[in-house]
Design an enzyme around this catalytic site. Structure first.
Site, PDB file in Angstrom:
ATOM      1  N   TYR A 134      -1.752  -8.516   4.158  1.00  0.00           N
ATOM      2  CA  TYR A 134      -1.205  -7.443   3.316  1.00  0.00           C
ATOM      3  C   TYR A 134      -1.685  -7.615   1.869  1.00  0.00           C
ATOM      4  O   TYR A 134      -2.204  -6.686   1.248  1.00  0.00           O
ATOM      5  CB  TYR A 134       0.338  -7.443   3.371  1.00  0.00           C
ATOM      6  N   SER A 183       0.280  -5.217  -6.316  1.00  0.00           N
ATOM      7  CA  SER A 183       1.424  -6.131  -6.221  1.00  0.00           C
ATOM      8  C   SER A 183       1.126  -7.426  -6.953  1.00  0.00           C
ATOM      9  O   SER A 183      -0.035  -7.862  -7.030  1.00  0.00           O
ATOM     10  CB  SER A 183       1.670  -6.436  -4.742  1.00  0.00           C
ATOM     11  N   LYS A 214      -4.448  -5.428  -0.900  1.00  0.00           N
ATOM     12  CA  LYS A 214      -4.255  -5.044  -2.313  1.00  0.00           C
ATOM     13  C   LYS A 214      -5.427  -5.543  -3.160  1.00  0.00           C
ATOM     14  O   LYS A 214      -5.968  -4.823  -4.017  1.00  0.00           O
ATOM     15  CB  LYS A 214      -2.939  -5.620  -2.848  1.00  0.00           C
TER      16      LYS A 214
HETATM   17  N1  UFG Z   1      14.585 -14.664   0.223  1.00  0.00           N
HETATM   18  C1  UFG Z   1      15.578 -15.380   0.857  1.00  0.00           C
HETATM   19  N2  UFG Z   1      16.130 -14.863   1.985  1.00  0.00           N
HETATM   20  C2  UFG Z   1      15.747 -13.673   2.521  1.00  0.00           C
HETATM   21  C3  UFG Z   1      14.733 -12.937   1.865  1.00  0.00           C
HETATM   22  C4  UFG Z   1      14.170 -13.461   0.724  1.00  0.00           C
HETATM   23  O1  UFG Z   1      15.951 -16.463   0.401  1.00  0.00           O
HETATM   24  O2  UFG Z   1      16.280 -13.280   3.571  1.00  0.00           O
HETATM   25  C5  UFG Z   1      13.994 -15.177  -1.022  1.00  0.00           C
HETATM   26  C6  UFG Z   1      12.497 -15.427  -0.919  1.00  0.00           C
HETATM   27  O3  UFG Z   1      12.259 -16.746  -0.479  1.00  0.00           O
HETATM   28  C7  UFG Z   1      12.059 -15.210  -2.359  1.00  0.00           C
HETATM   29  C8  UFG Z   1      13.036 -14.161  -2.892  1.00  0.00           C
HETATM   30  O4  UFG Z   1      14.147 -14.197  -2.012  1.00  0.00           O
HETATM   31  O5  UFG Z   1      12.260 -16.363  -3.090  1.00  0.00           O
HETATM   32  C9  UFG Z   1      12.460 -12.773  -2.897  1.00  0.00           C
HETATM   33  O6  UFG Z   1      11.936 -12.479  -1.612  1.00  0.00           O
HETATM   34  P1  UFG Z   1      11.461 -11.029  -1.173  1.00  0.00           P
HETATM   35  O7  UFG Z   1      11.000 -11.110   0.243  1.00  0.00           O
HETATM   36  O8  UFG Z   1      12.512 -10.057  -1.515  1.00  0.00           O
HETATM   37  O9  UFG Z   1      10.265 -10.750  -2.151  1.00  0.00           O
HETATM   38  P2  UFG Z   1       8.903 -11.562  -2.322  1.00  0.00           P
HETATM   39  O10 UFG Z   1       8.891 -12.063  -3.710  1.00  0.00           O
HETATM   40  O11 UFG Z   1       8.616 -12.525  -1.263  1.00  0.00           O
HETATM   41  O12 UFG Z   1       7.913 -10.395  -1.986  1.00  0.00           O
HETATM   42  C10 UFG Z   1       7.608  -9.415  -2.885  1.00  0.00           C
HETATM   43  C11 UFG Z   1       7.193  -8.137  -2.181  1.00  0.00           C
HETATM   44  C12 UFG Z   1       5.894  -8.323  -1.454  1.00  0.00           C
HETATM   45  C13 UFG Z   1       4.882  -8.984  -2.327  1.00  0.00           C
HETATM   46  C14 UFG Z   1       5.443 -10.267  -2.872  1.00  0.00           C
HETATM   47  C15 UFG Z   1       4.523 -10.991  -3.785  1.00  0.00           C
HETATM   48  O13 UFG Z   1       8.172  -7.727  -1.254  1.00  0.00           O
HETATM   49  O14 UFG Z   1       5.412  -7.066  -1.084  1.00  0.00           O
HETATM   50  O15 UFG Z   1       6.602  -9.944  -3.639  1.00  0.00           O
HETATM   51  O16 UFG Z   1       4.258 -10.218  -4.898  1.00  0.00           O
HETATM   52  F1  UFG Z   1       3.770  -9.294  -1.638  1.00  0.00           F
END
Ligand code: UFG
Length: 341
Positions: free
Chosen positions: A151, A126, A155
């Site tokens: 998590y 990831s 990785k």
């Molecule tokens: N976000 C919101 N509201 C929500 C969910 C997410 O505003 O309800 C925002 C988050 O703050 C972020 C973006 O949307 O800015 C994307 O969030 P996600 O949770 O969809 O994805 P992430 O980038 O946090 O996480 C992903 C993967 C993880 C991994 C991470 C870092 O899901 O497994 O990238 O690589 F660890």
């Protein structure tokens, strides 16, 4: 000779799309899955879409004996390891569950590979391993570490374990794929992301709001140092990600040994507001949201350099953000309750 690929976690979100792509490209697939975060229904859908039956072993990777039994029963040519827990928040609350499952699972898998002389492995990593970087786009050679949750550390540790295994076994070939943010679903709308309970990730949350299962989206932070104040991420279509695995396998079967890492992303960043806009276009009405505080551990901006995957694997993303949102929405509409419908 048709090659047989063992796909662990093959009924999960990225795993299931990869199984389809492998079959389309002439590989035979054997799935190992314990359905801890997926449904047996996925197998039915995959068989319909692929037009053939697919062998599946209901096995937990922590059970070394059963893992060995799968290798004894099948002539496996290569392994793709999707199996693993992936909920960031849960990993903070239950770190041992994550270390035990993800690390012991990987160790049992590689031990069985060694015992049965299977020497090609693709591992799902990831973008989280880059920690809290400041310079974009992220290259495979950039420093890793400084990860904020267990998590992500599983990785990171597995990447190091695999580096050591390749150093000790010259004839081993391992490709680590660092995924950015997967989005979309198969264009049939019959398989897709089906999170347990309330989604943690942005896209499934948005589509559940759009379909009326959740009231409104919480946007985590509107005061980031980005153009519109929301976080920027690199979204990549899950079918493109899947194709990246098939290309990585082709690469390993060209007799490439050693350890290689590739980013799989689109190379483009979109803000949370831009994702909401794109979903509103395909849904045809506004997505209710409110801006709330930042989520712990989120970094402001993350997007990939994908030149290495383009040059070495001959892989390129083909589906833009509009297609990603349209495909996600089709899956959500056809299956409002995921694999329960
Ligand atoms: N976000 C919101 N509201 C929500 C969910 C997410 O505003 O309800 C925002 C988050 O703050 C972020 C973006 O949307 O800015 C994307 O969030 P996600 O949770 O969809 O994805 P992430 O980038 O946090 O996480 C992903 C993967 C993880 C991994 C991470 C870092 O899901 O497994 O990238 O690589 F660890």
């Amino acid at each position: 000779m048709i090659k047989t690929i063992l796909v662990t976690g093959g009924t999960g979100y990225i795993g299931s799309h990869t199984v389809l792509d492998l079959i389309k490209n002439g590989y035979r697939v054997v799935i190992l899955d314990d359905f801890s975060n997926s449904s047996p229904k996925v197998l039915e859908q995959l068989e319909k879409l692929a037009g053939e039956s697919i062998s599946l072993y209901n096995v937990d990777l922590k059970d070394a004996k059963q893992v060995e039994a799968v290798f004894a029963a099948e002539e496996i040519d290569a392994v793709i390891n999707f199996a693993g827990y992936k909920a960031v928040g849960e990993s903070v609350e239950q770190p041992l569950k994550y270390y035990e499952n993800n690390l012991i699972g990987l160790i049992n898998l590689v031990k069985a590979m060694q015992e049965f002389a299977v020497k090609k492995l693709i591992f799902s990593s990831s973008a989280t391993v880059y920690g809290q970087p400041e310079i974009m786009p992220l290259k495979e050679s950039d420093p890793i570490g400084n990860v904020t949750n267990p998590y992500g550390r599983t990785k990171l540790i597995i990447e190091e374990i695999l580096t050591d295994i390749c150093a000790a076994n010259e004839d081993f070939g391992v490709v680590t794929l660092r995924y950015f943010n997967p989005l979309g679903a198969d264009e049939s709308g019959e398989i897709g992301e089906d999170p347990n309970g309330i989604p943690n990730n942005l896209a499934p949350y948005i589509t559940q709001v759009a379909i009326g299962k959740l009231e409104k989206l919480s946007v985590f932070g509107g005061d980031y140092p980005t153009e519109d104040g929301t976080c920027i991420r690199d979204y990549v279509h899950v079918a493109d990600l899947a194709a990246g695995h098939t290309k990585a396998l082709d690469y390993l079967f060209q007799d490439n040994q050693g350890y290689e890492i590739f980013n799989l992303g689109s190379g483009v960043g979109y803000s949370v507001y831009q994702i909401i806009d794109n979903f509103e276009k395909v849904v045809g009405r506004p997505i209710p949201y409110q801006v709330v505080g930042r989520r712990a551990g989120d970094i402001p901006v993350s997007y990939a350099a994908i030149d290495k995957a383009k040059a070495v694997l001959n892989w390129s993303p083909t589906k833009d953000i509009g297609i990603m949102c349209a495909d996600t929405w089709r899956w959500q509409q056809k299956h409002p309750n995921g694999f329960q419908d």
